[in-house]
Design a protein around this motif. Structure first.
Motif, PDB file in Angstrom:
ATOM      1  N   VAL A 190      -1.689   3.467 -28.093  1.00 36.52           N
ATOM      2  CA  VAL A 190      -1.922   3.974 -26.745  1.00 36.52           C
ATOM      3  C   VAL A 190      -0.751   3.507 -25.889  1.00 36.52           C
ATOM      4  O   VAL A 190      -0.512   2.303 -25.764  1.00 36.52           O
ATOM      5  CB  VAL A 190      -3.256   3.458 -26.179  1.00 36.52           C
ATOM      6  CG1 VAL A 190      -3.443   3.913 -24.739  1.00 36.52           C
ATOM      7  CG2 VAL A 190      -4.417   3.918 -27.048  1.00 36.52           C
ATOM      8  N   VAL A 191      -0.016   4.466 -25.308  1.00 32.50           N
ATOM      9  CA  VAL A 191       1.215   4.154 -24.578  1.00 32.50           C
ATOM     10  C   VAL A 191       1.046   4.598 -23.123  1.00 32.50           C
ATOM     11  O   VAL A 191       0.748   5.770 -22.854  1.00 32.50           O
ATOM     12  CB  VAL A 191       2.435   4.855 -25.203  1.00 32.50           C
ATOM     13  CG1 VAL A 191       3.703   4.464 -24.461  1.00 32.50           C
ATOM     14  CG2 VAL A 191       2.541   4.501 -26.685  1.00 32.50           C
ATOM     15  N   VAL A 192       1.236   3.662 -22.194  1.00 31.47           N
ATOM     16  CA  VAL A 192       1.143   3.949 -20.763  1.00 31.47           C
ATOM     17  C   VAL A 192       2.511   3.692 -20.143  1.00 31.47           C
ATOM     18  O   VAL A 192       3.017   2.565 -20.199  1.00 31.47           O
ATOM     19  CB  VAL A 192       0.078   3.073 -20.084  1.00 31.47           C
ATOM     20  CG1 VAL A 192      -0.013   3.404 -18.602  1.00 31.47           C
ATOM     21  CG2 VAL A 192      -1.272   3.258 -20.759  1.00 31.47           C
ATOM     22  N   PRO A 193       3.127   4.720 -19.545  1.00 31.26           N
ATOM     23  CA  PRO A 193       4.457   4.510 -18.947  1.00 31.26           C
ATOM     24  C   PRO A 193       4.391   3.558 -17.758  1.00 31.26           C
ATOM     25  O   PRO A 193       3.345   3.395 -17.113  1.00 31.26           O
ATOM     26  CB  PRO A 193       4.880   5.919 -18.518  1.00 31.26           C
ATOM     27  CG  PRO A 193       3.611   6.687 -18.395  1.00 31.26           C
ATOM     28  CD  PRO A 193       2.672   6.110 -19.405  1.00 31.26           C
ATOM     29  N   GLU A 194       5.531   2.966 -17.463  1.00 32.01           N
ATOM     30  CA  GLU A 194       5.606   2.000 -16.363  1.00 32.01           C
ATOM     31  C   GLU A 194       5.206   2.631 -15.035  1.00 32.01           C
ATOM     32  O   GLU A 194       4.596   1.983 -14.180  1.00 32.01           O
ATOM     33  CB  GLU A 194       7.029   1.450 -16.277  1.00 32.01           C
ATOM     34  CG  GLU A 194       7.237   0.431 -15.170  1.00 32.01           C
ATOM     35  CD  GLU A 194       8.673  -0.047 -15.101  1.00 32.01           C
ATOM     36  OE1 GLU A 194       8.964  -0.887 -14.236  1.00 32.01           O
ATOM     37  OE2 GLU A 194       9.494   0.425 -15.909  1.00 32.01           O
ATOM     38  N   GLU A 195       5.513   3.921 -14.851  1.00 37.22           N
ATOM     39  CA  GLU A 195       5.244   4.591 -13.583  1.00 37.22           C
ATOM     40  C   GLU A 195       3.750   4.692 -13.280  1.00 37.22           C
ATOM     41  O   GLU A 195       3.360   4.914 -12.130  1.00 37.22           O
ATOM     42  CB  GLU A 195       5.860   5.989 -13.588  1.00 37.22           C
ATOM     43  CG  GLU A 195       7.375   6.023 -13.613  1.00 37.22           C
ATOM     44  CD  GLU A 195       7.942   5.733 -14.994  1.00 37.22           C
ATOM     45  OE1 GLU A 195       9.168   5.564 -15.126  1.00 37.22           O
ATOM     46  OE2 GLU A 195       7.140   5.688 -15.966  1.00 37.22           O
ATOM     47  N   LEU A 252       1.545   6.827  -6.564  1.00 40.75           N
ATOM     48  CA  LEU A 252       0.461   7.759  -6.868  1.00 40.75           C
ATOM     49  C   LEU A 252       0.901   9.196  -6.633  1.00 40.75           C
ATOM     50  O   LEU A 252       0.586  10.100  -7.432  1.00 40.75           O
ATOM     51  CB  LEU A 252      -0.769   7.437  -6.016  1.00 40.75           C
ATOM     52  CG  LEU A 252      -1.973   8.371  -6.180  1.00 40.75           C
ATOM     53  CD1 LEU A 252      -2.500   8.324  -7.610  1.00 40.75           C
ATOM     54  CD2 LEU A 252      -3.083   8.002  -5.197  1.00 40.75           C
ATOM     55  N   GLY A 253       1.625   9.420  -5.553  1.00 41.12           N
ATOM     56  CA  GLY A 253       2.115  10.772  -5.298  1.00 41.12           C
ATOM     57  C   GLY A 253       3.021  11.263  -6.405  1.00 41.12           C
ATOM     58  O   GLY A 253       2.946  12.430  -6.827  1.00 41.12           O
ATOM     59  N   SER A 254       3.894  10.382  -6.893  1.00 48.79           N
ATOM     60  CA  SER A 254       4.780  10.762  -7.998  1.00 48.79           C
ATOM     61  C   SER A 254       3.982  11.072  -9.261  1.00 48.79           C
ATOM     62  O   SER A 254       4.263  12.041  -9.974  1.00 48.79           O
ATOM     63  CB  SER A 254       5.780   9.633  -8.257  1.00 48.79           C
ATOM     64  OG  SER A 254       6.586   9.925  -9.382  1.00 48.79           O
ATOM     65  N   VAL A 255       2.958  10.246  -9.544  1.00 48.54           N
ATOM     66  CA  VAL A 255       2.117  10.466 -10.726  1.00 48.54           C
ATOM     67  C   VAL A 255       1.406  11.810 -10.632  1.00 48.54           C
ATOM     68  O   VAL A 255       1.329  12.573 -11.603  1.00 48.54           O
ATOM     69  CB  VAL A 255       1.089   9.315 -10.870  1.00 48.54           C
ATOM     70  CG1 VAL A 255       0.026   9.668 -11.911  1.00 48.54           C
ATOM     71  CG2 VAL A 255       1.786   8.024 -11.260  1.00 48.54           C
ATOM     72  N   GLN A 256       0.903  12.129  -9.436  1.00 49.23           N
ATOM     73  CA  GLN A 256       0.184  13.384  -9.260  1.00 49.23           C
ATOM     74  C   GLN A 256       1.105  14.590  -9.357  1.00 49.23           C
ATOM     75  O   GLN A 256       0.748  15.607  -9.954  1.00 49.23           O
ATOM     76  CB  GLN A 256      -0.542  13.368  -7.911  1.00 49.23           C
ATOM     77  CG  GLN A 256      -1.696  12.373  -7.853  1.00 49.23           C
ATOM     78  CD  GLN A 256      -2.289  12.256  -6.470  1.00 49.23           C
ATOM     79  OE1 GLN A 256      -1.609  12.517  -5.463  1.00 49.23           O
ATOM     80  NE2 GLN A 256      -3.555  11.842  -6.400  1.00 49.23           N
ATOM     81  N   ARG A 257       2.284  14.498  -8.750  1.00 52.33           N
ATOM     82  CA  ARG A 257       3.215  15.633  -8.793  1.00 52.33           C
ATOM     83  C   ARG A 257       3.663  15.945 -10.212  1.00 52.33           C
ATOM     84  O   ARG A 257       3.731  17.110 -10.623  1.00 52.33           O
ATOM     85  CB  ARG A 257       4.438  15.343  -7.909  1.00 52.33           C
ATOM     86  CG  ARG A 257       4.196  15.475  -6.426  1.00 52.33           C
ATOM     87  CD  ARG A 257       5.512  15.475  -5.670  1.00 52.33           C
ATOM     88  NE  ARG A 257       6.321  14.302  -5.973  1.00 52.33           N
ATOM     89  CZ  ARG A 257       6.211  13.137  -5.338  1.00 52.33           C
ATOM     90  NH1 ARG A 257       5.320  12.994  -4.351  1.00 52.33           N
ATOM     91  NH2 ARG A 257       6.989  12.110  -5.660  1.00 52.33           N
ATOM     92  N   GLU A 258       3.958  14.907 -10.958  1.00 51.88           N
ATOM     93  CA  GLU A 258       4.480  15.112 -12.310  1.00 51.88           C
ATOM     94  C   GLU A 258       3.381  15.194 -13.363  1.00 51.88           C
ATOM     95  O   GLU A 258       3.667  15.346 -14.552  1.00 51.88           O
ATOM     96  CB  GLU A 258       5.447  13.980 -12.660  1.00 51.88           C
ATOM     97  CG  GLU A 258       6.648  13.897 -11.741  1.00 51.88           C
ATOM     98  CD  GLU A 258       7.587  12.770 -12.136  1.00 51.88           C
ATOM     99  OE1 GLU A 258       7.509  12.341 -13.319  1.00 51.88           O
ATOM    100  OE2 GLU A 258       8.378  12.320 -11.292  1.00 51.88           O
ATOM    101  N   SER A 284       0.821  -1.203   0.000  1.00 47.97           N
ATOM    102  CA  SER A 284       0.000   0.000   0.000  1.00 47.97           C
ATOM    103  C   SER A 284       0.853   1.248   0.000  1.00 47.97           C
ATOM    104  O   SER A 284       0.562   2.219  -0.706  1.00 47.97           O
ATOM    105  CB  SER A 284      -0.934  -0.026   1.212  1.00 47.97           C
ATOM    106  OG  SER A 284      -1.715   1.142   1.267  1.00 47.97           O
ATOM    107  N   CYS A 285       1.913   1.237   0.803  1.00 47.28           N
ATOM    108  CA  CYS A 285       2.806   2.402   0.836  1.00 47.28           C
ATOM    109  C   CYS A 285       3.474   2.625  -0.518  1.00 47.28           C
ATOM    110  O   CYS A 285       3.619   3.768  -0.970  1.00 47.28           O
ATOM    111  CB  CYS A 285       3.869   2.210   1.924  1.00 47.28           C
ATOM    112  SG  CYS A 285       3.207   2.301   3.607  1.00 47.28           S
ATOM    113  N   GLN A 345     -11.833   6.659  -7.289  1.00 50.40           N
ATOM    114  CA  GLN A 345     -10.987   7.282  -8.303  1.00 50.40           C
ATOM    115  C   GLN A 345      -9.810   7.967  -7.630  1.00 50.40           C
ATOM    116  O   GLN A 345      -9.982   8.834  -6.766  1.00 50.40           O
ATOM    117  CB  GLN A 345     -11.787   8.296  -9.132  1.00 50.40           C
ATOM    118  CG  GLN A 345     -10.964   8.942 -10.235  1.00 50.40           C
ATOM    119  CD  GLN A 345     -11.782   9.856 -11.127  1.00 50.40           C
ATOM    120  OE1 GLN A 345     -12.973   9.648 -11.295  1.00 50.40           O
ATOM    121  NE2 GLN A 345     -11.141  10.865 -11.687  1.00 50.40           N
ATOM    122  N   LEU A 346      -8.600   7.586  -8.045  1.00 50.74           N
ATOM    123  CA  LEU A 346      -7.385   8.138  -7.456  1.00 50.74           C
ATOM    124  C   LEU A 346      -6.831   9.322  -8.236  1.00 50.74           C
ATOM    125  O   LEU A 346      -6.246  10.240  -7.651  1.00 50.74           O
ATOM    126  CB  LEU A 346      -6.296   7.045  -7.376  1.00 50.74           C
ATOM    127  CG  LEU A 346      -6.643   5.772  -6.599  1.00 50.74           C
ATOM    128  CD1 LEU A 346      -5.479   4.796  -6.680  1.00 50.74           C
ATOM    129  CD2 LEU A 346      -6.986   6.092  -5.148  1.00 50.74           C
TER     130      LEU A 346
END
Length: 673
Positions: free
Chosen positions: A122-127, A32-38, A25-26, A309-310
């Motif tokens: 459609v390309v989704v990065p690993e992150e 998720l925090g990294s995805v949101q920041r960037e 979970s952590c 929804q995140l």
């Protein structure tokens, strides 16, 4: 192992599981925090190596690396797969690399058969991938002023899917606890004991299939069967079961927080690992439409953890597809055809005017005469007032059914024709008087002002002749009625047409009276044989010659041209196939009927349009030599085809392969490398 040790081991295992879940979970929260920041997002890109060279048909001509072509002045050019050296500026031969990633944001696509294939990735990065997440991606298509949401791409993490399936399992267990057999609530054992002790006669029927009515049951018990069953029913169990049934929808939402959806989804895949970016090749086929020049595709979406929804995936940069259509090559020049105009014209119509038996007088109140007579009057008035044609004469021929002798019927039909002529001639006079009153009169005065006369409008000045003819017995119409009749048998029809061979009409009618179907004919068809036919003889006003040759716009051909502009190529061929000209070839090219198009284009003068279309057709066949030669000729005749070539995939592939149009040199001689 003692109980204390076992308990300690159990708590240790549970603690380890909780620890692993907490760690996972952590990790998800950090991701998720990294995805949101960037502000990460999924991307759209063009597939690599899709548009380098068109496919060569089976049995096609092998492609060459070097070509020899001549320009319009006769100079020879040697073309090869080449690139310009950055240091020397010279063109040098080069190998083509197929593994490059395409980063361009646009592509030229061709319309074929009225449809367009849009291919993208459609390309989704690993992150952005996590085992606990589900990505729901929505491609949006923009055409002219419209937008359309395409089928979603759903990427599901392995743990997310496990949670979904676990929810379905729990819900199925809940459904399994709902009792469907109502007898399960009845205490059958005590009911049997009651019957055995109190009414053995009924209990004896336990193994008997004999039907026992509710009245018979009540006569033994003093209560109805339903009341007895109700007495031995476990009402607590039944109420609990009813509560479970009522709670099905609520429990579905409780256990299945994120249902597995299949409708409206192009791809739903489970990502089981994080080996790198996720790539999905997406192909969308759309129908063309008028004025469609380009299509844009954007991508947006969301990240979910079960029903929560995140993250909202930001909208991607657009991919633009520029659409090339051969409809742009249509020649819209108006086409005219020679038409022969005749001075004289003949028009026909008929009506069913009823006459009393053996009589010829016209009675407006008889049958449907009022409506039929009004129809003829309207025709006469329109012809009399027509600005293009002038009415010369009206021939009227009445016909009769076969009853009676042929001679009497001929005489009767002539009298009826004469009566109709007199009737409508009187009507024409009335119309002419009305026209005179509407147009008025003017006075022509002589030069000495002593002589004058009255003149009327030309519309009502000519006399119209009414001619009477006997139509006789209307056997031809009767033959047609019998031939098309659906109630008479084939044998009856054969009998009728066997009698048709009799030359004597009176004898034929006499023989028919003895047939079983004669009454049917007299009731069904004989009244329809008593018609009055009108033939109107007209001539074109102001025309002296019998015929005149003139030209007028070929409306059928122009409808074919308009159909090409509307991308309705099949309909265009309906209009254009008889002409077999340049526009017909354009419609064939649009439908990939290449052989038919070439058969027309090869015989046409080599205009820039024809040369370019031939280049397109040869490129489809894989004949680079002919394709490049015709393309060079088209560009030499009209420089606009230099840029046009980039819009058609077949031609643009040749431009890249042989380095055509480098810097768009004004002199085609610069292409000699």
């Amino acid at each position: 192992m003692d109980r204390k040790h076992r308990t300690t081991t159990t708590w240790s295992f549970a603690g380890a599981c909780l620890l692993l879940l907490a760690v996972a979970s952590c990790a998800s929260q950090r991701k998720l925090g990294s995805v949101q920041r960037e502000q990460m997002g999924a991307a759209l890109r063009l597939p690599p190596g899709r548009q380098e060279l068109p496919t060569v048909p089976t049995g096609g001509i092998p492609r060459r690396d070097t070509l020899r072509v001549t320009d319009l002045s006769g100079r020879e050019m040697i073309l090869m797969q080449a690139v310009r050296d950055d240091e020397t500026g010279e063109m040098v031969a080069a190998e083509r690399l197929d593994a490059a990633i395409v980063t361009a944001r646009f592509r030229n696509v061709a319309e074929r058969h009225g449809r367009i294939d849009l291919e993208f990735q459609v390309v989704v990065p690993e992150e952005m991938q996590d085992s606990r997440w589900q990505l729901r991606l929505h491609p949006d298509l923009y055409l002219l002023e419209d937008s359309l949401r395409l089928d979603d791409v759903v990427i599901t993490g392995a743990d997310y899917r496990k949670a979904q399936l676990r929810g379905y399992e729990q819900y199925e267990k809940f459904l399994g606890r709902i009792i469907t057999d109502t007898l399960a609530f009845v205490d059958l054992r005590n009911l049997e004991i009651f019957l055995e002790r109190n009414i053995p006669q009924v209990y004896a029927l336990k193994t008997d299939s004999t039907f026992v009515s509710d009245e018979l049951f009540e006569s033994y018990f003093g209560v109805s069967e339903q009341e007895a069953v109700e007495h031995y029913t476990n009402k607590f169990l039944r109420r609990r079961n009813e509560r479970r049934k009522a709670a099905r929808e609520q429990m579905f939402r409780r256990y299945i927080k994120a249902p597995i959806v299949t409708d409206g989804i192009r791809l739903d895949t489970v990502i089981r690992g994080t080996s790198g970016e996720f790539i999905y090749n997406y192909i969308q086929t759309i129908a063309t439409r008028p004025k469609l020049r380009k299509a844009d595709i954007r991508l947006c979406g969301e990240i979910f953890e079960q029903d929560r929804q995140l993250y909202t995936v930001p909208q991607s940069d657009p991919l633009t597809f520029y659409i090339s259509s051969v409809s742009a090559f249509v020649d819209g020049t108006e086409r005219y055809k020679t038409v022969i105009i005749s001075r004289n014209l003949e028009a026909n119509t008929s009506c069913n005017i009823d006459f009393k038996t053996g009589r010829h007088e016209i009675d407006e109140k008889l049958g449907d005469n009022a409506r039929e007579i009004a129809y003829i009057k309207e025709n006469l008035r329109n012809l009399l007032l027509n600005e293009t044609y002038e009415l010369d004469s009206v021939t009227i021929a009445a016909s009769a059914s076969p009853e009676g002798s042929l001679s009497s019927n001929n005489a009767l039909t002539y009298r009826r024709s004469r009566a109709a002529a007199d009737y409508f001639e009187h009507y024409i006079q009335y119309v002419r008087d009305s026209v005179r009153r509407e147009d008025g009169v003017f006075i022509s005065v002589g030069d000495d002002f002593t002589e004058g006369r009255m003149q009327t409008s030309g519309r009502a000045s000519r006399e119209i002749r009414f001619l009477s003819r006997s139509g006789g017995e209307n056997w031809l119409a009767l033959d047609d009625f019998v031939r098309l009749d659906s109630l008479m048998t084939e044998a009856q029809k054969e009998d009728y047409f066997r009698l048709e061979a009799l030359k004597d009409a009176d004898e034929r009618e006499k023989r028919m009276r003895g047939e079983s179907w004669y009454k049917y004919l007299t009731e069904q068809y004989y009244p329809r044989l008593r018609t009055v036919r009108f033939t109107f003889a007209l001539h074109r006003r102001g025309m002296v010659k019998d015929t005149v040759h003139t030209t007028e716009l070929d409306s059928a051909y122009m409808r074919g041209v308009e159909a090409i502009r509307d991308h309705d190529y099949e309909q265009a061929l309906v209009y254009l196939t008889p002409y077999q000209d340049y526009n017909t070839a354009v419609a064939y090219v649009a439908l990939d009927r290449n052989a038919s198009a070439q058969a027309i284009l090869r015989d046409l003068p080599r205009t820039p349009q024809v040369n370019y279309m031939l280049a397109l057709l040869y490129a489809r066949e894989g004949d680079d030599q002919q394709a490049v030669q015709h393309y060079v000729n088209a560009c030499g005749q009209d420089r606009s085809y230099v840029s046009r070539g980039n819009l058609d995939p077949e031609i643009s592939a040749l431009i890249r392969k042989y380095a055509l149009n480098q810097e768009e040199e004004e002199d085609w001689g610069d292409l000699i490398y």
